[in-house]
Design a protein around this motif. Sequence first.
Motif, PDB file in Angstrom:
ATOM      1  N   ARG A   1       0.974  -1.261  -0.021  1.00 50.08           N
ATOM      2  CA  ARG A   1       0.303  -0.103   0.009  1.00 50.08           C
ATOM      3  C   ARG A   1       1.032   1.533  -0.230  1.00 50.08           C
ATOM      4  O   ARG A   1       0.056   2.219  -0.890  1.00 50.08           O
ATOM      5  N   ARG A   2       1.798   1.307   0.932  1.00 59.18           N
ATOM      6  CA  ARG A   2       3.029   2.462   1.094  1.00 59.18           C
ATOM      7  C   ARG A   2       3.470   2.379  -0.541  1.00 59.18           C
ATOM      8  O   ARG A   2       3.279   3.759  -1.010  1.00 59.18           O
TER       9      ARG A   2
ATOM     10  N   LEU B   1       3.526   5.515  -5.931  1.00 57.27           N
ATOM     11  CA  LEU B   1       3.391   5.382  -7.214  1.00 57.27           C
ATOM     12  C   LEU B   1       2.449   6.697  -7.780  1.00 57.27           C
ATOM     13  O   LEU B   1       2.313   7.236  -8.283  1.00 57.27           O
ATOM     14  N   GLN B   2       1.501   6.316  -6.420  1.00 54.67           N
ATOM     15  CA  GLN B   2      -0.080   7.245  -7.535  1.00 54.67           C
ATOM     16  C   GLN B   2       0.724   8.206  -7.423  1.00 54.67           C
ATOM     17  O   GLN B   2       0.161   9.384  -7.828  1.00 54.67           O
ATOM     18  N   GLN B   3       1.283   9.224  -6.179  1.00 54.77           N
ATOM     19  CA  GLN B   3       1.579  10.255  -5.774  1.00 54.77           C
ATOM     20  C   GLN B   3       2.818  11.025  -7.241  1.00 54.77           C
ATOM     21  O   GLN B   3       2.789  11.949  -7.922  1.00 54.77           O
ATOM     22  N   LYS B   4       3.643   9.191  -7.523  1.00 54.77           N
ATOM     23  CA  LYS B   4       4.174   9.871  -8.398  1.00 54.77           C
ATOM     24  C   LYS B   4       4.556  10.216 -10.049  1.00 54.77           C
ATOM     25  O   LYS B   4       4.850  11.400 -10.804  1.00 54.77           O
ATOM     26  N   ARG B   5       2.919   9.759 -10.189  1.00 53.06           N
ATOM     27  CA  ARG B   5       1.850   9.401 -12.372  1.00 53.06           C
ATOM     28  C   ARG B   5       1.643  10.413 -12.235  1.00 53.06           C
ATOM     29  O   ARG B   5       1.297  10.987 -13.318  1.00 53.06           O
ATOM     30  N   GLY B   6       0.810  11.245 -10.791  1.00 49.83           N
ATOM     31  CA  GLY B   6       0.006  12.250 -11.076  1.00 49.83           C
ATOM     32  C   GLY B   6      -1.227  11.843 -11.679  1.00 49.83           C
ATOM     33  O   GLY B   6      -1.904  10.957 -10.960  1.00 49.83           O
ATOM     34  N   LEU B   7      -2.073  12.398 -12.855  1.00 46.22           N
ATOM     35  CA  LEU B   7      -3.582  11.851 -13.406  1.00 46.22           C
ATOM     36  C   LEU B   7      -3.132  10.618 -13.991  1.00 46.22           C
ATOM     37  O   LEU B   7      -4.578  10.161 -15.152  1.00 46.22           O
TER      38      LEU B   7
END
Length: 287
Positions: free
Chosen positions: A221-222, A227-233
């Motif tokens: 999860r972490r 990864l979600q924070q890095k890829r943006g939209l």
Amino acid sequence: LRLRQGEGRSRAGGPERYAQRLLQLRELQEQRERAAAACRERVAARRRVGEERQARGQAEWAAFQARKKAVALSSLGRRLGGREAAAQAVGRIQARERDKERQVCEARVENIKLKHEIQHLETILKAQGELVEGQHFMDFEHMKKENQKHSKKIDDLNDEILKLKKKVSNAVHILSQFREKLHFVEAENQGRKAELMDIERVLSRKRDILTKSKQARDRLRRENLKLQQKRGLLGNEILLRDFEEKVDTVELLSRRLETLKCHHASLILTCRGIQKKIKEANSSFLA
């Protein structure tokens, strides 16, 4: 039949014998009272005579002791070398004699008391021996009644004992059944305990696996969040579609805003022309 006839005769003659014994008892009591009165008189007379003899004896004994003391002093004074030493020795000897005489008197009095007590007890035993014959029949009837009562009580107690024995046997049977059930339950409990130990071991292993799985899940999860924070939209169609819709809405609203601004400017110009015309009309009307 002979025994029953004898019992009937004894029962028929019982009250007569009892009345005779009562008369004899009354006569004996009267004789005892007369004898006691005569005895008291004799005792008083003998007591007076005894007191007189005791007074004479004490006087003679005192004279004898004085005479003996004088003779002893005269004989011992020469041997002991003085009258004072002889007087002390004679005093000690006479003191021992007085003690012995007192002990002898007490023993004589005690002996006389014991003799009188023996005579009294012999008299009582003779009287009781005469009364016992009359009381045998009454005691026999009383004992028969008591025997009947006791036999009834014994029968009742035997019945109660039989009931208690039955209860005890039933209780023993029930207790044996409970013991068998208890042994069976204990054996079953031991088997269940073994199964429980196996289940607890399996459960402990699964708990360890679950703990490790939770740790791996949290780690994933972490990493996913990073990864979600890095890829943006990127990769999120819903957010992209929403973003496009918002952009289109902003462009549409901006165009409408420009149109409204133009319309507002035209309205301002129109208002100014109308105001100018109103002013000109007012000035011409006033002139």
